[in-house]
Write an enzyme that holds these catalytic residues in place. Structure first.
Site, PDB file in Angstrom:
ATOM      1  N   THR A 183       1.881  -8.463  -6.744  1.00 29.40           N
ATOM      2  CA  THR A 183       2.504  -7.611  -5.739  1.00 29.40           C
ATOM      3  C   THR A 183       1.975  -7.903  -4.340  1.00 29.40           C
ATOM      4  O   THR A 183       0.857  -8.405  -4.162  1.00 29.40           O
ATOM      5  CB  THR A 183       2.259  -6.124  -6.045  1.00 29.40           C
ATOM      6  OG1 THR A 183       0.863  -5.828  -5.869  1.00 29.40           O
ATOM      7  CG2 THR A 183       2.664  -5.787  -7.465  1.00 29.40           C
ATOM      8  N   GLU A 184       2.781  -7.558  -3.361  1.00 28.84           N
ATOM      9  CA  GLU A 184       2.376  -7.729  -1.970  1.00 28.84           C
ATOM     10  C   GLU A 184       1.113  -6.936  -1.659  1.00 28.84           C
ATOM     11  O   GLU A 184       0.198  -7.426  -0.981  1.00 28.84           O
ATOM     12  CB  GLU A 184       3.522  -7.288  -1.059  1.00 28.84           C
ATOM     13  CG  GLU A 184       3.257  -7.492   0.424  1.00 28.84           C
ATOM     14  CD  GLU A 184       4.421  -7.005   1.273  1.00 28.84           C
ATOM     15  OE1 GLU A 184       4.655  -5.787   1.281  1.00 28.84           O
ATOM     16  OE2 GLU A 184       5.084  -7.837   1.912  1.00 28.84           O
ATOM     17  N   GLU A 185       1.046  -5.712  -2.153  1.00 28.13           N
ATOM     18  CA  GLU A 185      -0.117  -4.869  -1.892  1.00 28.13           C
ATOM     19  C   GLU A 185      -1.374  -5.455  -2.534  1.00 28.13           C
ATOM     20  O   GLU A 185      -2.450  -5.477  -1.928  1.00 28.13           O
ATOM     21  CB  GLU A 185       0.129  -3.457  -2.426  1.00 28.13           C
ATOM     22  CG  GLU A 185      -0.922  -2.443  -2.037  1.00 28.13           C
ATOM     23  CD  GLU A 185      -0.969  -2.155  -0.550  1.00 28.13           C
ATOM     24  OE1 GLU A 185      -2.047  -1.772  -0.059  1.00 28.13           O
ATOM     25  OE2 GLU A 185       0.072  -2.317   0.120  1.00 28.13           O
ATOM     26  N   LEU A 206       1.621   0.534  -9.932  1.00 27.82           N
ATOM     27  CA  LEU A 206       0.767  -0.353  -9.152  1.00 27.82           C
ATOM     28  C   LEU A 206       0.662   0.111  -7.704  1.00 27.82           C
ATOM     29  O   LEU A 206       1.676   0.250  -7.019  1.00 27.82           O
ATOM     30  CB  LEU A 206       1.315  -1.789  -9.191  1.00 27.82           C
ATOM     31  CG  LEU A 206       0.922  -2.649 -10.412  1.00 27.82           C
ATOM     32  CD1 LEU A 206       1.255  -1.974 -11.724  1.00 27.82           C
ATOM     33  CD2 LEU A 206       1.580  -4.016 -10.326  1.00 27.82           C
ATOM     34  N   ASN A 256      14.351   8.483  -8.065  1.00 20.54           N
ATOM     35  CA  ASN A 256      13.079   9.194  -7.937  1.00 20.54           C
ATOM     36  C   ASN A 256      12.491   9.335  -9.334  1.00 20.54           C
ATOM     37  O   ASN A 256      12.903  10.201 -10.110  1.00 20.54           O
ATOM     38  CB  ASN A 256      13.302  10.560  -7.290  1.00 20.54           C
ATOM     39  CG  ASN A 256      12.005  11.270  -6.959  1.00 20.54           C
ATOM     40  OD1 ASN A 256      10.973  11.042  -7.585  1.00 20.54           O
ATOM     41  ND2 ASN A 256      12.049  12.151  -5.976  1.00 20.54           N
ATOM     42  N   SER A 257      11.527   8.512  -9.651  1.00 23.82           N
ATOM     43  CA  SER A 257      10.959   8.488 -10.996  1.00 23.82           C
ATOM     44  C   SER A 257      10.234   9.772 -11.354  1.00 23.82           C
ATOM     45  O   SER A 257      10.104  10.101 -12.541  1.00 23.82           O
ATOM     46  CB  SER A 257      10.001   7.308 -11.134  1.00 23.82           C
ATOM     47  OG  SER A 257      10.650   6.094 -10.817  1.00 23.82           O
ATOM     48  N   ASP A 304       1.164   5.657  -3.880  1.00 21.91           N
ATOM     49  CA  ASP A 304       0.740   6.424  -2.719  1.00 21.91           C
ATOM     50  C   ASP A 304      -0.420   7.343  -3.134  1.00 21.91           C
ATOM     51  O   ASP A 304      -0.298   8.135  -4.055  1.00 21.91           O
ATOM     52  CB  ASP A 304       1.920   7.258  -2.205  1.00 21.91           C
ATOM     53  CG  ASP A 304       1.645   7.915  -0.859  1.00 21.91           C
ATOM     54  OD1 ASP A 304       0.467   8.111  -0.522  1.00 21.91           O
ATOM     55  OD2 ASP A 304       2.621   8.224  -0.154  1.00 21.91           O
TER      56      ASP A 304
END
Length: 270
Positions: free
Chosen positions: A245-247, A167, A147-148, A170
């Protein structure tokens, strides 16, 4: 009789892991459909995974075996002669940025930090498969489940990092959940601590309100300043923000707009 969905997914996951580890298909990339997970996790909830007491306790031989063979008794970041992790991708998702950065900076150690366990496992298997099928490459990237927002100082020493990436985080749209956002004035204090003067923090989102929030936080913080547009255009990393990235790829396919905020860590004297 077919297996229920959850059992079929579990069986598929095991098959994928076995394959990526050399079970009849060494170097075969894992398939995302076997690593299903929610798009986001609550960073304020309690999770159970090992956390190093301090950066000196991070065992680099577990992440970068080519650089730190385990037969040598491990390698801790506290050792003066040991290379340190320099890039951190916070909320790395499926690891696309790490893979892109790995060949762009082949001599730089970098790590992805991801809270979701299945996604972290996918990235681990992806890296193992890439190493197996591309000898001598991708040995400088790794991933850790953590958990950063709580444990950044447990992994990095003061002024250790030269680049940090955030990137498509949320957005936490509800005002009561803004405290969960990964960019805030309080968290920027911690990021500034682990970044060297001159280091760069990269952020990007497809949510305009969040983009304005992240830029506003960075503009208000005394230890960060905006990087000039001409310098941003010349930075080879910037292109990866929206393509690796996928997003980012999904936003591009849908013709969406992105909002970047790229700032440099400065000293108070500046």
């Amino acid at each position: 009789m077919p297996l229920p969905d959850h059992e079929a997914a579990a069986a598929g996951t095991m098959a994928s892991v076995d394959s990526a580890n050399g079970g009849g298909g060494q170097g075969k990339l894992p398939r995302k459909r076997f690593y299903r997970a929610r798009a986001h996790s609550n960073p304020l909830s309690d999770s159970h995974f090992p956390i190093p007491i301090s950066p000196d306790e991070v065992d680099l031989s577990q992440h970068y075996p080519r650089y730190f063979p385990s037969g040598e008794g491990g390698a801790l970041q506290g050792d003066a002669a040991v290379p340190r992790i320099r890039f951190a991708d916070v909320g790395c998702g499926f690891g696309g940025l790490l893979v892109g950065l790995s060949t762009l900076f082949p001599d730089t150690l970098m790590i992805g930090m991801e809270l979701r366990d299945k996604v972290t496992e996918y990235v681990k298997e992806r890296i193992l498969a890439l190493r197996a099928s591309n000898p001598g490459k991708y040995d400088n990237i790794s991933v850790v489940r953590t958990n950063s927002m709580k444990y950044i100082p447990n992994y990095f020493r003061k002024a250790q990092l030269s680049k940090m990436f955030f990137l498509f985080p949320d957005p936490h749209f509800k005002e009561k959940n803004h405290r969960r956002r990964v960019i805030s004035m309080q968290l920027l204090d911690e990021y500034a601590y682990v970044m060297e003067v001159g280091g760069i923090i990269y952020t990007i989102t497809d949510v305009e309100e969040l983009g304005e929030w992240m830029r506003s936080c960075l503009e208000k913080h005394p230890l960060f300043e905006a990087i000039p547009e001409e310098e941003i255009k010349a930075d080879p990393v910037v292109k990866l923000l929206s393509t690796a990235t996928e997003e980012g790829q999904k936003v591009a396919r849908n013709g969406g707009q992105t909002f970047q905020a790229i700032f440099r860590r400065i000293s108070l004297q500046e």
